[in-house]
Design an enzyme around this catalytic site. Structure first.
Site, PDB file in Angstrom:
ATOM      1  N   GLN A  91      -6.335  -5.548  10.666  1.00  0.00           N
ATOM      2  CA  GLN A  91      -7.298  -4.454  10.544  1.00  0.00           C
ATOM      3  C   GLN A  91      -8.630  -4.776  11.199  1.00  0.00           C
ATOM      4  O   GLN A  91      -9.432  -3.876  11.473  1.00  0.00           O
ATOM      5  CB  GLN A  91      -7.501  -4.055   9.082  1.00  0.00           C
ATOM      6  CG  GLN A  91      -8.048  -5.135   8.174  1.00  0.00           C
ATOM      7  CD  GLN A  91      -6.955  -5.888   7.458  1.00  0.00           C
ATOM      8  OE1 GLN A  91      -6.049  -6.414   8.110  1.00  0.00           O
ATOM      9  NE2 GLN A  91      -7.027  -5.978   6.147  1.00  0.00           N
ATOM     10  N   LYS A 126     -14.287  -1.918   3.538  1.00  0.00           N
ATOM     11  CA  LYS A 126     -12.990  -1.888   2.868  1.00  0.00           C
ATOM     12  C   LYS A 126     -12.081  -0.844   3.522  1.00  0.00           C
ATOM     13  O   LYS A 126     -12.538   0.128   4.105  1.00  0.00           O
ATOM     14  CB  LYS A 126     -13.164  -1.550   1.379  1.00  0.00           C
ATOM     15  CG  LYS A 126     -14.136  -2.468   0.631  1.00  0.00           C
ATOM     16  CD  LYS A 126     -13.638  -3.903   0.572  1.00  0.00           C
ATOM     17  CE  LYS A 126     -14.463  -4.769  -0.372  1.00  0.00           C
ATOM     18  NZ  LYS A 126     -15.833  -5.021   0.094  1.00  0.00           N
ATOM     19  N   ASP A 127     -10.769  -1.066   3.377  1.00  0.00           N
ATOM     20  CA  ASP A 127      -9.784  -0.178   3.975  1.00  0.00           C
ATOM     21  C   ASP A 127      -9.652   1.129   3.205  1.00  0.00           C
ATOM     22  O   ASP A 127     -10.040   1.226   2.046  1.00  0.00           O
ATOM     23  CB  ASP A 127      -8.419  -0.864   4.020  1.00  0.00           C
ATOM     24  CG  ASP A 127      -8.388  -2.025   5.002  1.00  0.00           C
ATOM     25  OD1 ASP A 127      -9.250  -2.055   5.892  1.00  0.00           O
ATOM     26  OD2 ASP A 127      -7.506  -2.891   4.855  1.00  0.00           O
ATOM     27  N   ARG A 128      -9.015   2.094   3.849  1.00  0.00           N
ATOM     28  CA  ARG A 128      -8.836   3.413   3.255  1.00  0.00           C
ATOM     29  C   ARG A 128      -7.764   3.411   2.168  1.00  0.00           C
ATOM     30  O   ARG A 128      -7.957   3.987   1.095  1.00  0.00           O
ATOM     31  CB  ARG A 128      -8.465   4.422   4.343  1.00  0.00           C
ATOM     32  CG  ARG A 128      -8.171   5.817   3.809  1.00  0.00           C
ATOM     33  CD  ARG A 128      -7.745   6.781   4.908  1.00  0.00           C
ATOM     34  NE  ARG A 128      -8.831   7.055   5.827  1.00  0.00           N
ATOM     35  CZ  ARG A 128      -8.917   6.558   7.054  1.00  0.00           C
ATOM     36  NH1 ARG A 128      -7.968   5.743   7.502  1.00  0.00           N
ATOM     37  NH2 ARG A 128      -9.926   6.857   7.839  1.00  0.00           N
ATOM     38  N   LYS A 153       0.819  -1.214   0.000  1.00  0.00           N
ATOM     39  CA  LYS A 153       0.000   0.000   0.000  1.00  0.00           C
ATOM     40  C   LYS A 153       0.851   1.262   0.000  1.00  0.00           C
ATOM     41  O   LYS A 153       0.566   2.233   0.712  1.00  0.00           O
ATOM     42  CB  LYS A 153      -0.975   0.009   1.193  1.00  0.00           C
ATOM     43  CG  LYS A 153      -1.954  -1.153   1.197  1.00  0.00           C
ATOM     44  CD  LYS A 153      -2.950  -1.035   2.324  1.00  0.00           C
ATOM     45  CE  LYS A 153      -3.937  -2.191   2.316  1.00  0.00           C
ATOM     46  NZ  LYS A 153      -4.932  -2.108   3.397  1.00  0.00           N
TER      47      LYS A 153
END
Length: 416
Positions: A164, A81-83, A23
């Protein structure tokens, strides 16, 4: 809170990792939902496909409802969902027209109107997710080949809950859930507001430490950073003099449910670690195990935890033939009030983990939104993964059924 406390301190593969950066930019982590959610031309709920760039799901739902002047309860989605990613997922919005949606412009989000539905989408209303991920600047990209071979030999990747689930930078979600299950709502609010982590920005850590010293909630609203929207919502409720149980209601329902879910997730991870340490395979059933069977969606087999069977000495060979063909999956408990424990050695392991974390199925037998009957979850996931190298960067493509974590797959490769 360390990885050992979350059951994330081990790997299924022994090979050295590639290292590298995950990421590094949003484009490096792309997620596309697969869903068969029904929609047509009529219904109370607008159905939209949303592409988010650098935008966490809860935050987008909040901003969309604000832009529409609507209650957040009218916005629903199937998977959080993640950022730090580019994600494509389906939302439903109640009591809104296509024109009203198309008039909304939100930076970082693109919306495509699909149709209407008589029902809202709910968490879990998806088959799974397709991933395309780039791990950049690896130290040993050639190690990816050996790790992939080991994953094949293991039968897949342990279906752990990724970090997470508990809070990537500040793993406190399960701590809040533990306080709730103890009916210590004041402690739950404190855990969410005050527990800090070395991985969060110094400004937010200092704000938490100041609040712990001063306990002036009205003043804290002013100095807590603006991006801590959920903390600020709790602080406003505390400043108004609300009772701790009611203070938590300032958070979205989906987030409140995550607190107890995180407690269940931690127990599941710890059970899987015990199975691994005990030397039992994840792609083989043993007498006492509970297996679930597969359901097919669009040619893909995914676990159906509503269809389970206990493994006995008399049926173990037949069950393992189904496991080998991808028609059945060994499971472990997501503990709840009606948890079906395994028997024999596996059941003893499950119960020992519960004792170690001082939990009981009765803790989940409640008359509020934090109650849970519990279920089972597959212990192994086969990501059907491919990878290719481009210099020091490694690209991965794979599919995971709903509820499984890409970061759990990738950590086997990076060993980080």
């Amino acid at each position: 809170m360390k990885d050992v406390d979350l059951g994330l301190d081990w790997y299924a593969t022994d090979s050295s990792g590639t290292g590298g950066v995950l990421k590094d930019r949003d484009d490096d982590f792309r997620v596309t939902e697969r869903t068969d959610f029904p929609y047509g031309d009529e219904g109370k709920h607008a159905v939209v496909r949303v592409t988010l760039r650098g935008y966490e799901t809860h935050e987008f739902a909040r901003d969309l409802s604000d832009a529409l002047g609507a209650s957040r309860k009218r916005v629903s989605w199937a998977g959080t969902k993640d950022r730090n990613a580019v994600t494509e997922q389906v939302f439903t919005v109640a009591d809104v027209t296509r024109e009203e949606l198309e008039d909304v412009s939100i930076n970082g989000a693109t919306m495509e109107f699909l149709g209407r539905s008589h029902q809202s989408i709910a968490l879990g209303d998806l088959i799974g997710n397709d991933f395309r991920v780039c791990v950049r600047d690896t130290e040993a990209p050639e190690n990816a080949d050996e790790v992939a071979d080991e994953i094949d030999g293991f039968g897949g990747v342990p279906n752990l809950f990724g970090s997470q689930r508990f809070g990537s930078r500040r793993p406190v979600t399960h701590l809040v859930g533990e306080r709730i299950l103890e009916d210590d709502f004041a402690g739950a609010v404190d855990a969410y507001l005050l527990e800090s982590s070395e991985y969060e920005p110094s400004r937010t850590r200092e704000a938490r430490e100041r609040l712990a010293d001063e306990r002036d909630y009205g003043a804290a609203v002013e100095y807590f950073p603006g991006h801590l929207g959920y903390e600020r919502a709790l602080l406003n409720a505390l400043a108004e003099g609300k009772e701790p149980r009611d203070v938590l209601d300032a958070l979205p329902h989906n987030l409140r449910r995550m607190f107890v879910n995180a407690v269940q997730s931690r127990v599941f991870n710890l059970v899987l670690r015990r199975r691994y340490e005990g030397g039992d395979r994840f792609d083989r059933a043993y007498p006492g195990d509970v297996v679930c069977f597969a359901e097919r969606h669009d040619g893909i087999r995914v676990p159906d935890t509503s269809d389970t069977q206990r493994v006995t000495a008399s049926n173990v060979d037949a069950v393992n033939r189904h496991v080998e063909r991808g028609r059945a999956f060994v499971t472990a408990p997501l503990v709840g009030a009606e948890t079906e424990f395994a028997e024999g050695k596996q059941g003893e392991r499950e119960r020992r983990v519960l004792e170690a974390v001082e939990l009981s199925p009765n803790d989940f037998d409640r008359d509020d939104e934090y109650a849970s009957d519990g279920t089972r979850r597959a212990v192994l996931v086969d990501p059907d993964l491919t990878h290719e190298r481009d210099g020091d960067d490694v690209f991965f493509e794979f599919f995971l059924p709903r509820g499984s974590y890409a970061t759990v797959v990738l950590r086997e490769f990076t060993k980080s």
